[in-house]
Design an enzyme around this catalytic site. Structure first.
Site, PDB file in Angstrom:
ATOM      1  N   ASP A  42      22.303  18.530 -10.153  1.00 23.00           N
ATOM      2  CA  ASP A  42      23.034  16.861 -10.432  1.00 23.00           C
ATOM      3  C   ASP A  42      22.392  16.338  -9.492  1.00 23.00           C
ATOM      4  O   ASP A  42      22.894  15.320  -8.740  1.00 23.00           O
ATOM      5  CB  ASP A  42      24.339  17.459  -9.788  1.00 23.00           C
ATOM      6  CG  ASP A  42      25.379  17.443 -10.968  1.00 23.00           C
ATOM      7  OD1 ASP A  42      25.095  17.351 -12.458  1.00 23.00           O
ATOM      8  OD2 ASP A  42      26.113  18.090 -11.069  1.00 23.00           O
ATOM      9  N   HIS A 248      -5.394  15.402   0.885  1.00 17.95           N
ATOM     10  CA  HIS A 248      -4.394  15.228   1.015  1.00 17.95           C
ATOM     11  C   HIS A 248      -3.187  16.140   1.108  1.00 17.95           C
ATOM     12  O   HIS A 248      -2.288  16.483  -0.107  1.00 17.95           O
ATOM     13  CB  HIS A 248      -4.177  14.993  -0.864  1.00 17.95           C
ATOM     14  CG  HIS A 248      -4.725  13.274  -1.327  1.00 17.95           C
ATOM     15  ND1 HIS A 248      -4.395  12.757  -2.998  1.00 17.95           N
ATOM     16  CD2 HIS A 248      -4.922  12.135  -0.800  1.00 17.95           C
ATOM     17  CE1 HIS A 248      -5.271  12.026  -2.292  1.00 17.95           C
ATOM     18  NE2 HIS A 248      -5.359  11.402  -1.576  1.00 17.95           N
ATOM     19  N   ASP A 265      -1.713  11.386   9.729  1.00 19.94           N
ATOM     20  CA  ASP A 265      -1.543  10.583   8.320  1.00 19.94           C
ATOM     21  C   ASP A 265       0.474  10.372   7.654  1.00 19.94           C
ATOM     22  O   ASP A 265       1.020  10.683   6.879  1.00 19.94           O
ATOM     23  CB  ASP A 265      -2.573  10.227   7.167  1.00 19.94           C
ATOM     24  CG  ASP A 265      -2.277   9.161   5.744  1.00 19.94           C
ATOM     25  OD1 ASP A 265      -2.097   8.263   6.016  1.00 19.94           O
ATOM     26  OD2 ASP A 265      -3.348   9.021   5.194  1.00 19.94           O
ATOM     27  N   ASP A 276       0.923   2.686   7.269  1.00 23.03           N
ATOM     28  CA  ASP A 276       0.253   3.501   6.429  1.00 23.03           C
ATOM     29  C   ASP A 276      -0.831   3.884   7.667  1.00 23.03           C
ATOM     30  O   ASP A 276      -1.975   3.199   8.397  1.00 23.03           O
ATOM     31  CB  ASP A 276      -0.819   3.026   5.328  1.00 23.03           C
ATOM     32  CG  ASP A 276      -1.580   4.314   4.862  1.00 23.03           C
ATOM     33  OD1 ASP A 276      -1.306   5.665   5.344  1.00 23.03           O
ATOM     34  OD2 ASP A 276      -2.624   3.979   4.517  1.00 23.03           O
ATOM     35  N   HIS A 359     -13.923   8.873   1.128  1.00 22.65           N
ATOM     36  CA  HIS A 359     -13.485   7.734   0.698  1.00 22.65           C
ATOM     37  C   HIS A 359     -13.410   6.769   0.853  1.00 22.65           C
ATOM     38  O   HIS A 359     -14.579   6.316   1.947  1.00 22.65           O
ATOM     39  CB  HIS A 359     -11.565   8.637   0.633  1.00 22.65           C
ATOM     40  CG  HIS A 359     -11.515   8.337   2.393  1.00 22.65           C
ATOM     41  ND1 HIS A 359     -11.485   7.118   3.081  1.00 22.65           N
ATOM     42  CD2 HIS A 359     -11.345   9.177   3.250  1.00 22.65           C
ATOM     43  CE1 HIS A 359     -11.403   8.019   4.149  1.00 22.65           C
ATOM     44  NE2 HIS A 359     -11.407   9.262   4.396  1.00 22.65           N
ATOM     45  N   HIS A 363      -7.503  -0.369   1.731  1.00 23.29           N
ATOM     46  CA  HIS A 363      -6.786  -0.495   0.617  1.00 23.29           C
ATOM     47  C   HIS A 363      -5.667  -1.848   0.405  1.00 23.29           C
ATOM     48  O   HIS A 363      -5.271  -1.615   1.902  1.00 23.29           O
ATOM     49  CB  HIS A 363      -6.399   0.484   0.143  1.00 23.29           C
ATOM     50  CG  HIS A 363      -5.708   2.067   0.152  1.00 23.29           C
ATOM     51  ND1 HIS A 363      -3.958   1.358   1.377  1.00 23.29           N
ATOM     52  CD2 HIS A 363      -5.464   2.813   1.661  1.00 23.29           C
ATOM     53  CE1 HIS A 363      -3.706   2.185   1.864  1.00 23.29           C
ATOM     54  NE2 HIS A 363      -3.975   3.272   1.877  1.00 23.29           N
ATOM     55  N   HIS A 370      -0.868   1.925  -1.509  1.00 25.91           N
ATOM     56  CA  HIS A 370      -1.781   1.750  -2.281  1.00 25.91           C
ATOM     57  C   HIS A 370      -1.285   0.024  -3.188  1.00 25.91           C
ATOM     58  O   HIS A 370      -0.431   0.649  -4.387  1.00 25.91           O
ATOM     59  CB  HIS A 370      -2.064   2.592  -3.075  1.00 25.91           C
ATOM     60  CG  HIS A 370      -3.068   3.561  -2.003  1.00 25.91           C
ATOM     61  ND1 HIS A 370      -3.592   4.662  -2.574  1.00 25.91           N
ATOM     62  CD2 HIS A 370      -2.881   3.120  -0.893  1.00 25.91           C
ATOM     63  CE1 HIS A 370      -3.926   5.386  -1.629  1.00 25.91           C
ATOM     64  NE2 HIS A 370      -3.499   4.851  -0.855  1.00 25.91           N
ATOM     65  N   GLU A 397      -9.275   2.471   7.754  1.00 26.26           N
ATOM     66  CA  GLU A 397      -9.615   4.041   7.667  1.00 26.26           C
ATOM     67  C   GLU A 397     -10.362   5.134   7.358  1.00 26.26           C
ATOM     68  O   GLU A 397     -10.397   5.561   6.827  1.00 26.26           O
ATOM     69  CB  GLU A 397      -8.204   4.367   6.482  1.00 26.26           C
ATOM     70  CG  GLU A 397      -8.497   4.122   5.374  1.00 26.26           C
ATOM     71  CD  GLU A 397      -7.464   4.723   4.645  1.00 26.26           C
ATOM     72  OE1 GLU A 397      -7.050   5.886   4.952  1.00 26.26           O
ATOM     73  OE2 GLU A 397      -6.782   4.399   3.726  1.00 26.26           O
ATOM     74  N   TYR A 401     -15.613  14.687   7.669  1.00 27.15           N
ATOM     75  CA  TYR A 401     -14.337  15.481   7.117  1.00 27.15           C
ATOM     76  C   TYR A 401     -15.562  16.591   6.951  1.00 27.15           C
ATOM     77  O   TYR A 401     -17.338  16.353   6.253  1.00 27.15           O
ATOM     78  CB  TYR A 401     -13.425  15.205   6.410  1.00 27.15           C
ATOM     79  CG  TYR A 401     -13.422  14.914   6.388  1.00 27.15           C
ATOM     80  CD1 TYR A 401     -11.667  14.505   6.769  1.00 27.15           C
ATOM     81  CD2 TYR A 401     -13.443  13.072   5.795  1.00 27.15           C
ATOM     82  CE1 TYR A 401     -10.904  13.494   7.261  1.00 27.15           C
ATOM     83  CE2 TYR A 401     -12.285  11.920   6.039  1.00 27.15           C
ATOM     84  CZ  TYR A 401     -11.363  11.574   6.168  1.00 27.15           C
ATOM     85  OH  TYR A 401     -10.698  10.915   6.526  1.00 27.15           O
ATOM     86  N   ARG A 418      -9.285  11.107  11.213  1.00 25.70           N
ATOM     87  CA  ARG A 418      -9.819   9.928  10.402  1.00 25.70           C
ATOM     88  C   ARG A 418      -9.027   8.949  11.352  1.00 25.70           C
ATOM     89  O   ARG A 418      -7.796   8.950  11.684  1.00 25.70           O
ATOM     90  CB  ARG A 418      -8.789  10.182   8.490  1.00 25.70           C
ATOM     91  CG  ARG A 418      -8.568   8.632   8.139  1.00 25.70           C
ATOM     92  CD  ARG A 418      -8.251   8.236   6.958  1.00 25.70           C
ATOM     93  NE  ARG A 418      -6.767   8.943   6.570  1.00 25.70           N
ATOM     94  CZ  ARG A 418      -7.033  10.618   6.100  1.00 25.70           C
ATOM     95  NH1 ARG A 418      -7.902  11.476   5.861  1.00 25.70           N
ATOM     96  NH2 ARG A 418      -5.409  11.023   6.027  1.00 25.70           N
ATOM     97  N   GLU A 420      -7.226   5.338  11.386  1.00 22.07           N
ATOM     98  CA  GLU A 420      -6.170   4.575  10.464  1.00 22.07           C
ATOM     99  C   GLU A 420      -5.569   3.218  10.870  1.00 22.07           C
ATOM    100  O   GLU A 420      -4.322   4.293  11.740  1.00 22.07           O
ATOM    101  CB  GLU A 420      -5.569   4.802   8.611  1.00 22.07           C
ATOM    102  CG  GLU A 420      -5.018   4.155   7.901  1.00 22.07           C
ATOM    103  CD  GLU A 420      -4.859   4.813   6.656  1.00 22.07           C
ATOM    104  OE1 GLU A 420      -4.067   5.904   6.941  1.00 22.07           O
ATOM    105  OE2 GLU A 420      -4.892   3.948   5.971  1.00 22.07           O
TER     106      GLU A 420
HETATM  107  N1  GLY Z   1      -1.658   7.542   3.390  1.00 20.36           N
HETATM  108  C1  GLY Z   1      -2.457   7.765   2.151  1.00 20.36           C
HETATM  109  C2  GLY Z   1      -3.820   6.623   2.619  1.00 20.36           C
HETATM  110  O1  GLY Z   1      -4.606   6.859   3.915  1.00 20.36           O
HETATM  111  O2  GLY Z   1      -4.386   5.873   1.420  1.00 20.36           O
HETATM  112 MN    MN Z   2      -4.115   3.964   3.958  1.00 16.87          MN
HETATM  113 MN    MN Z   3      -3.037   6.895   4.950  1.00 19.67          MN
END
Ligand code: GLY
Ligand code: MN
Ligand code: MN
Length: 454
Positions: A42, A248, A265, A276, A359, A363, A370, A397, A401, A418, A420
């Protein structure tokens, strides 16, 4: 009503008017909010409205649908909200609901009806409408409901009623609108950025060797919530040591060892808008030589990216600027073998950076982390990168790595970094919303482990 709500109500009305003005006379748009999602038994996930629906209404209750009718002849455009009826008994269990009458006044729509009346009302609204706009083929449940409404209108054909003869995808129109953030949206995003930056600072302050990743996650969530943010904007990543090389990663259950980096992150969602942010710091408060070398490389890449953000510059430019700096560093540090790939341009053409940087550098950012909006100008031959405009919001960002591998200097193994930040494009270049989270080496070293909550 407080002034924030009043301003947002006006902004939503203006957006509805701009959308309706893009539709042919008498055309109808139908936009439901998101369904609730069951977690198990529930128990439901915390309810999150649909971003498009919220953009046009500011209304956050489930089981709601917005219908817009474009101006036609003498008739001005109309907005019609369908929402849950008042229900004193359910409100004892689930809390307040506006009901159509109060919602109409509070959210400034022209008409409001109980959601249970939607089939009857839409049959009337769609009768003789030339066109229907909705999220075409985006979800089967909505497609089925549209078919039901169309069937009901077509059943009136003998009386001379016509059903919409053309269907159009509503979302691309809204995507373009959402891409440019108005003043109210920018102010909310700036607050989301400040709260999230404060949360990163708090987590840095609380870090020390032996801490568990989840304990740092708890610091973030505490700071988000105590400042009024409703949710994390996405599942936080708290990745220590080798976990930072898993893009991720979000198990967040490892104990951090002395000498390791922590990559976090995380960003909050405030009043429907996401932040973000990523920061990477040494858990013991001192970067070692290899960590510092790579950290400063990523920082330099981020600076180069910021310098490429201005109105009229192509979206792709800040990624290209960051990538050049990163790849030059990879060549200089022996991550990428110069004797095999030659200079920076050759290395980029050969995609020699992919093992270390896989990457993009950012974005769009907005209600969705995103966020929506085209990245290319599909109206031009070759579909070039679209040009930046004031009011666009994006993340910057860059990262690096380094997984253990033959031919890769061992000092760099298992380092993942990273950095960002969130920016809004202005006439003067990027306005950084998240600068309160320490980013320079000296700032980070001064804070890690020194927080009141460590
Ligand atoms: N936290 C998701 C990204 O950095 O795109
Ligand atoms: Mn991001
Ligand atoms: Mn991020």
């Amino acid at each position: 009503m407080d002034t924030t709500a009043a301003r947002d109500t006006r902004a939503c009305a203006a957006r509805r008017a701009r959308l309706a003005a893009q539709m042919p006379p008498g055309a109808v748009a139908v936009l439901p909010t998101a369904p609730p999602a069951i977690r198990n038994g529930d128990s439901e996930y915390p309810y999150r409205h649909d971003s498009y629906f919220y953009y046009l209404t500011g209304f956050t209750e489930p089981e709601s649908v917005l219908v817009l009718v474009a101006a036609h002849g003498e008739r001005p455009a109309r907005s019609i909200l369908f929402c849950r009826e008042k229900h004193p008994e359910r409100e004892i269990w689930d809390g307040f609901r506006y009901g159509p009458q109060a919602a109409r006044a509070a959210f400034g729509v022209d008409e409001a009806f109980a959601i249970d009346a939607i089939d009857t009302e839409l049959t009337r609204i769609l009768a003789d409408a030339p066109a229907l706009y909705y999220a075409l083929a985006a979800n089967a449940a909505l497609d089925a409901r549209v078919k039901g409404w169309m069937d009901a209108v077509r059943a009136l054909a003998r009386g001379g009623t016509t059903a919409p003869a053309s269907f159009h995808d509503l979302l691309p129109l809204l995507d373009e609108m959402r891409l440019l953030k108005d003043d109210g949206e920018q102010a909310t995003m700036a607050r989301a950025g400040r709260i999230s930056a404060q949360a990163h600072a708090r987590a840095m302050g609380a870090a020390r060797p032996g801490v568990f990743e989840y304990a740092l996650e708890a610091e973030l969530l505490y700071e988000f919530r105590r400042n009024g943010a409703q949710f994390p904007a996405y599942t936080p990543i708290v990745a220590s040591g080798p976990n930072a090389c898993v893009l991720h990663y979000n198990a967040n259950d490892r104990q951090v060892r002395d000498g390791e980096l922590v990559l976090i992150d995380a960003g909050c969602e405030l009043d429907g808008y996401a932040a973000d942010i990523t920061r990477t710091f040494p858990v013991n408060g001192r970067f070692d030589a290899a960590q510092r070398t790579l950290y400063e490389l990523v920082l330099a890449a981020q600076r180069a990216a910021f310098a490429a953000i201005a109105p009229g510059r192509p979206y792709a430019g800040f990624h290209e600027a960051a990538l050049r700096v990163l790849v030059q560093g990879m060549l200089d540090l022996g991550l990428v073998d110069r004797s095999k790939v030659g200079n920076v341009d050759d290395a980029i053409a050969a995609r020699a950076h992919l093992p270390f940087y896989m990457h993009g550098t950012g974005h769009w950012l907005g209600m969705d982390v995103h966020d929506v909006g085209a990245y290319r100008d599909v109206t031009q031959p070759g579909k070039p990168s679209r040009l930046l405009q004031p009011g666009m919001a994006l993340t910057v960002e860059p990262g690096i790595y380094v997984r253990p591998a033959d031919g890769v200097p061992e000092a760099f193994w298992n380092i993942g970094i990273r950095i960002e930040d969130d920016v809004i494009v202005t006439e003067d270049g990027p306005r950084i919303l998240t600068g309160d989270a320490p980013r320079e080496v000296a700032e980070i070293e001064a804070l890690v482990g020194k927080g009141m909550h460590g």
